[in-house]
Design an enzyme around this catalytic site. Structure first.
Site, PDB file in Angstrom:
ATOM      1  N   LYS A   1       0.813  -1.217   0.000  1.00  0.00           N
ATOM      2  CA  LYS A   1       0.000   0.000   0.000  1.00  0.00           C
ATOM      3  C   LYS A   1       0.849   1.271   0.000  1.00  0.00           C
ATOM      4  CE  LYS A   1      -4.070  -2.077   0.166  1.00  0.00           C
ATOM      5  NZ  LYS A   1      -5.049  -1.959  -0.918  1.00  0.00           N
TER       6      LYS A   1
ATOM      7  N   GLU B   1      -9.951   5.617   2.734  1.00  0.00           N
ATOM      8  CA  GLU B   1     -10.773   4.550   3.275  1.00  0.00           C
ATOM      9  C   GLU B   1      -9.840   3.404   3.622  1.00  0.00           C
ATOM     10  OE1 GLU B   1     -10.083   4.848   0.164  1.00  0.00           O
ATOM     11  OE2 GLU B   1      -9.466   2.803  -0.339  1.00  0.00           O
TER      12      GLU B   1
ATOM     13  N   SER C   1       1.428  -9.694  -0.824  1.00  0.00           N
ATOM     14  CA  SER C   1       1.110  -8.265  -0.739  1.00  0.00           C
ATOM     15  C   SER C   1       1.351  -7.665   0.636  1.00  0.00           C
ATOM     16  CB  SER C   1      -0.335  -8.036  -1.169  1.00  0.00           C
ATOM     17  OG  SER C   1      -1.207  -8.824  -0.381  1.00  0.00           O
TER      18      SER C   1
HETATM   19  C1  LIG Z   1      -1.941  -6.975   2.529  1.00  0.00           C
HETATM   20  C2  LIG Z   1      -3.038  -6.621   1.602  1.00  0.00           C
HETATM   21  N1  LIG Z   1      -3.143  -7.241   0.429  1.00  0.00           N
HETATM   22  C3  LIG Z   1      -4.125  -6.963  -0.442  1.00  0.00           C
HETATM   23  C4  LIG Z   1      -5.110  -6.046  -0.142  1.00  0.00           C
HETATM   24  C5  LIG Z   1      -6.206  -5.819  -1.136  1.00  0.00           C
HETATM   25  O1  LIG Z   1      -6.059  -4.673  -1.870  1.00  0.00           O
HETATM   26  P1  LIG Z   1      -5.671  -4.713  -3.403  1.00  0.00           P
HETATM   27  O2  LIG Z   1      -6.541  -5.707  -4.058  1.00  0.00           O
HETATM   28  O3  LIG Z   1      -5.919  -3.329  -3.856  1.00  0.00           O
HETATM   29  O4  LIG Z   1      -4.241  -5.085  -3.516  1.00  0.00           O
HETATM   30  C6  LIG Z   1      -5.053  -5.365   1.070  1.00  0.00           C
HETATM   31  C7  LIG Z   1      -6.093  -4.360   1.399  1.00  0.00           C
HETATM   32  O5  LIG Z   1      -6.303  -3.929   2.459  1.00  0.00           O
HETATM   33  C8  LIG Z   1      -4.003  -5.657   1.961  1.00  0.00           C
HETATM   34  O6  LIG Z   1      -3.905  -5.035   3.144  1.00  0.00           O
END
Ligand SMILES: Cc1ncc(COP(=O)(O)O)c(C=O)c1O
Lengths: 413, 258
Positions: A110, A132, A393
Site C-alpha cells: 500500500k 478509506e 502483498s
Molecule cells: C496486505 C493486503 N493485500 C491486499 C489487499 C487488497 O487490496 P488490493 O486488491 O488493492 O491489492 C489489502 C487491502 O487492504 C491488503 O492489506
C-alpha cells in the site's frame, strides 16, 4: 530515473504499458475496454478532471519520478526482494517465488501508492488527505505518508473492521491520523468508501482523496496501477535474473480492489506468463458479479436482481469488497487474466502453511493467492514443475490475533 | 403525464416561486399518503427517492430513510407503482442512483417511469460525460433528465450542463451531501447566477436547505427550492402525512412572501 544500480532498475512496467500494451492508458473517458469511466456527482467532476491533469503532469516530470523513486527506496525499503520458497516448492512440486511486499515499510504494497499520492497532494497545494481502509493497511500507509509530508489525515474505516483490526486503528492514531468509524450500511470497506466520498465532496478544495486501490472514478484506477507498477517492474527483472532470463509460467496475486494484482500484472502482461487474480470466495466479483456502477466506476459488482449492492463476506477485511477495479473486469473479459477465488478455510490453511514451511507469516489477503497455488499445484491449472510468482502483498502480523481467535474457537467448538 | 419544464415555466410566469419537496419512496406504509399531503400543502412538483444501498450523495437522514425503505423490501418498480397509484396533480421526478437504472435497463425503466406518470429523473452520480445511453432512452420516453450544477462547476461545464438539462436546472447549494444545515452557506447565489448566464430554464436550489427562512432566502435569487432532509426527518420521526403537510405549508407561506 534515479535508480541507476540496475537492481530491478529502470524498466518500469507502467511506462511499457503506454505503448500498445494490453494494460495501456485508458482513453479520455477513463475506460478500459467497456469498464471504468467517471460516475461521480457533478461536485466532484472538476476534481477528477484536475487530478488527471496533475497526475499526467507529475508522472511525466522526471523530478517527480526521481523524488518518488528516492522515497520508495530510502524510506520505503524498495526494491523488495524476490524469495525462492525451497521447502514449500518441494512440497507442492513447483518452483515458487514470492515478491516480498510484506517487507516494504508499513508491511504491505500500500505504501507505493500513498507515497505517490501524498507527493501529488503537496504538488496540488492541498493540505489534507482522506482515505478509506478495510484491513487498515491502506489507512496505516496513508497515515504514515501524511506524517512524513506533514499533511492532515482522516481515515474512514467500517465499524466491523475497526473491531477486527483494532491494532491498526491504534497504529493510525499513533501516526497522527484521525480514524472515523463508519456505522452506515454493512460497516465494512464499501461503506468506508461511501463515507470518504461524502467527505471529499465537502472538502475537495483542501483535501485529496487518497483512494487505496485501482478502483473509483478515472483517473484513480489508472493512477494507482501506475503507482503500483513498481511491484511488477521489479519482479519481472528479479525473476529474469533468477530464471536465466525467462519469465515465470504463472503470476498470482490476491484481488480486493486489485491494486497489488494490477501493479504485478503490469510487469508481466506483455510476457507469456499466465496471470491469476484470486478474490475472496465471499467477494468474488468476477465469478459472481455482474456489470454495474458503484463508487464512481463501471465494473463487475456483487448485486441483487434490481441493482442493490450486496455485502461481501470474507475472513480478510482487505478483500471484503463487492466489486473490483475496472481494469481487472476488462482483463477478465478479454481473457488476458483469469480470476478465481479462495474460501476462508483454504486461506487459513495457506496462512499456516507458509508460516511453517518458510517462516513467513502472510497477510490473510495475500494468503488467498497462496491458497490458489496450494489448491491447484499438480492439477492441469498448475502442473508440477511450473514456475510460479506470487505477490505476497503484506505481512500477517495484523491478522495474528484474529487467526488465533478463530483457531481457538474451532478447538473449543 | 405533466411536462415538468412546461409546468414549472407556467407557474414561474404567474409569479409563483417553485417548491419541490423530496421524500423517500417506500420509507413507510403511508408514504403515498405523505406524497399526496405535500402536494396538497403547496408543492409545485415532488421528488421521490428510490432507495439505493450506497447513496453516495446523501447524508444521514436520507440514508436512514433509504435503509428503512430497503428493509421494508422496497424495489424501484414498487416506488414507481406507488407513484402511479397516488393522486399526483403536479409533476413527479424520481431521484436515485444510476446502478438501479442501469440494472433495470435504460429503455425498460424509462418506459416504466413514463407509464407511472413520472415525468423526470435526477441521477446525481451520472455526470454529463456518462449520460448518453440513459438520456437517449429517457428523451424517447418523454422523461426529463434533470442535471445538477455544483459550486465547483466551471463556466464551460455549466454551459454544457444547461444545454443538456431537461425540466429544470438543479443548483447545488453547497459542496457536500444532503442534510440539514444551520446556515445556507455562501455559494448558492453564485451558482444560480452562473446558470442564469446560460439558460432561461427554471433554476431550483437544493442540498441543505432546511427551514422556511432559508427557502425564502434561496427564492430571492432562484426560481424555486428543493427541500429534502428537513422533510424526511419529520417523516422518520413519525410525524406522518400531517407533519409533512404542516412543514411544507410553512415553506409555501415563506416563499410566497418573497
Ligand atoms: C496486505 C493486503 N493485500 C491486499 C489487499 C487488497 O487490496 P488490493 O486488491 O488493492 O491489492 C489489502 C487491502 O487492504 C491488503 O492489506
Amino acid at each position: 530515473m534515479s535508480r541507476g544500480d540496475g537492481d530491478a532498475g529502470d524498466d518500469r512496467g507502467g511506462d511499457a504499458g503506454d505503448r500498445g500494451s494490453l494494460m495501456a492508458r485508458p482513453g479520455p473517458d477513463g475506460r478500459f475496454g467497456e469498464f471504468g469511466g467517471r460516475f461521480v456527482p457533478e461536485s466532484l467532476m472538476p476534481a477528477c478532471l484536475e487530478l488527471e491533469k496533475w497526475f499526467d503532469d507529475a508522472w511525466s516530470d522526471p523530478a517527480f519520478r526521481s523524488e518518488l523513486d528516492g522515497l520508495l527506496r530510502h524510506y520505503g525499503g524498495r526494491p523488495t526482494p524476490v524469495t525462492e520458497c525451497r521447502r514449500l516448492s518441494e512440497r507442492l512440486r513447483i518452483r515458487l517465488l514470492l515478491k516480498r511486499e510484506d517487507l516494504a515499510h508499513t508491511g504491505s504494497h500500500k505504501l507505493n501508492n500513498v507515497v505517490g499520492q501524498a507527493l501529488l497532494t503537496k504538488r496540488m497545494g492541498k493540505t489534507r488527505m482522506i482515505a478509506e481502509t478495510g484491513a487498515g493497511q491502506h489507512g496505516v500507509a496513508s497515515a504514515t505518508a501524511a506524517a512524513l509530508f506533514g499533511l492532515e489525515c482522516t481515515v474512514f474505516m467500517g465499524e466491523v473492521d475497526t473491531k477486527r483490526q483494532e491494532l491498526n486503528v491504534f497504529r493510525m492514531e499513533l501516526l497522527g491520523a484521525e480514524v472515523r468509524s463508519v456505522i452506515s450500511g454493512s460497516r465494512t470497506l464499501k461503506d468506508a468508501v461511501n463515507e470518504a466520498m461524502r467527505e471529499w465532496v465537502a472538502c475537495v478544495e483542501t483535501t485529496h482523496y487518497c483512494l487505496g486501490s485501482v478502483m473509483g472514478p478515472h483517473p484513480f484506477p489508472y493512477m494507482v496501477r501506475q503507482l503500483q507498477s513498481v511491484v511488477g517492474a521489479e519482479a519481472r527483472a528479479q525473476c529474469r535474473e533468477r530464471l536465466a532470463g525467462s519469465d515465470p509460467d504463472v503470476v498470482v496475486a490476491c484481488v480486493g480492489g486489485g491494486s497489488n494484482a494490477a501493479g504485478t500484472f503490469a510487469g508481466f502482461v506483455d510476457t507469456p506468463a499466465r496471470l491469476i487474480g484470486v478474490e475472496a470466495a465471499g467477494g468474488a466479483a468476477v465469478t459472481n458479479g455482474v456489470p454495474g456502477v458503484l463508487h464512481g466506476m463501471y465494473s463487475r459488482l456483487l448485486q441483487d436482481e434490481v441493482g442493490q449492492i450486496e455485502e461481501a463476506q470474507s475472513i480478510s477485511a482487505g478483500l471484503d469488497y463487492p466489486g473490483l477495479g475496472p481494469e481487472h473486469a476488462h482483463l477478465a473479459s478479454i481473457g488476458r487474466a483469469e480470476y478465481s477465488s479462495a474460501t476462508d478455510d483454504e486461506v487459513l490453511d495457506a496462512f499456516r502453511l507458509l508460516s511453517r514451511t518458510e517462516g513467513i507469516i502472510p497477510a490473510l489477503e495475500s494468503a488467498h493467492a497462496l491458497a490458489w497455488v496450494a489448491r491447484n499445484a499438480g492439477t492441469a491449472a498448475l502442473p508440477h514443475g511450473s514456475t510460479v510468482l506470487v505477490t505476497l502483498s503484506g505481512r500477517g502480523d495484523k491478522d495474528v490475533a484474529q487467526v488465533r481467535e478463530i483457531l481457538a474457537g474451532r478447538r473449543d467448538g | 403525464m405533466a411536462d415538468l419544464e412546461k409546468e414549472l415555466r407556467a407557474r414561474r410566469e404567474r409569479g409563483r416561486k417553485l417548491l419541490i419537496p423530496y421524500l423517500m419512496g417506500g420509507m413507510s406504509d403511508d408514504w403515498g399518503k405523505a406524497l399526496e399531503a405535500v402536494i396538497a400543502a403547496g408543492a409545485d412538483a415532488v421528488e421521490v427517492g428510490v432507495p439505493f444501498s450506497d447513496p453516495m450523495m446523501d447524508g444521514p437522514v436520507v440514508q436512514e430513510a433509504g435503509l428503512r425503505a430497503l428493509e421494508r423490501g422496497t424495489t424501484p418498480d414498487e416506488v414507481l407503482d406507488g407513484v402511479a397509484r397516488a393522486e399526483t396533480p403536479v409533476p413527479v421526478a424520481v431521484m436515485t442512483y444510476y446502478n438501479l437504472i442501469f440494472r433495470a435497463g435504460h429503455k425498460r425503466i424509462a418506459r416504466k417511469m413514463a407509464s407511472a406518470g413520472v415525468g423526470a429523473a435526477i441521477l446525481p452520480d451520472l455526470p454529463i460525460e456518462e449520460i448518453g445511453p440513459w438520456a437517449a432512452e429517457a428523451d424517447a420516453a418523454g422523461v426529463a433528465t434533470v442535471l445538477l450544477v455544483a459550486p465547483s462547476s466551471p463556466p464551460e461545464r455549466v454551459a454544457r450542463i444547461c444545454d443538456r438539462a431537461r425540466g429544470f436546472v438543479y443548483a447545488v447549494a453547497r459542496m457536500g451531501v444532503t442534510g440539514e444545515r444551520a446556515d445556507l452557506g455562501s455559494d448558492a447565489a453564485a451558482v444560480v447566477g452562473r446558470i442564469r448566464d446560460c439558460t432561461d430554464m427554471p433554476v431550483c436550489v437544493g442540498v441543505g436547505v432546511s427551514t422556511p427562512e432559508q427557502a425564502a432566502e434561496v427564492c430571492a435569487v432562484a426560481d424555486g427550492v428543493v427541500v429534502g432532509s428537513a422533510l424526511v426527518r419529520r417523516l422518520l420521526e413519525g410525524g406522518g402525512p400531517e407533519a409533512a403537510a404542516a412543514f411544507v405549508g410553512s415553506l409555501r407561506r415563506a416563499i410566497d412572501e418573497v
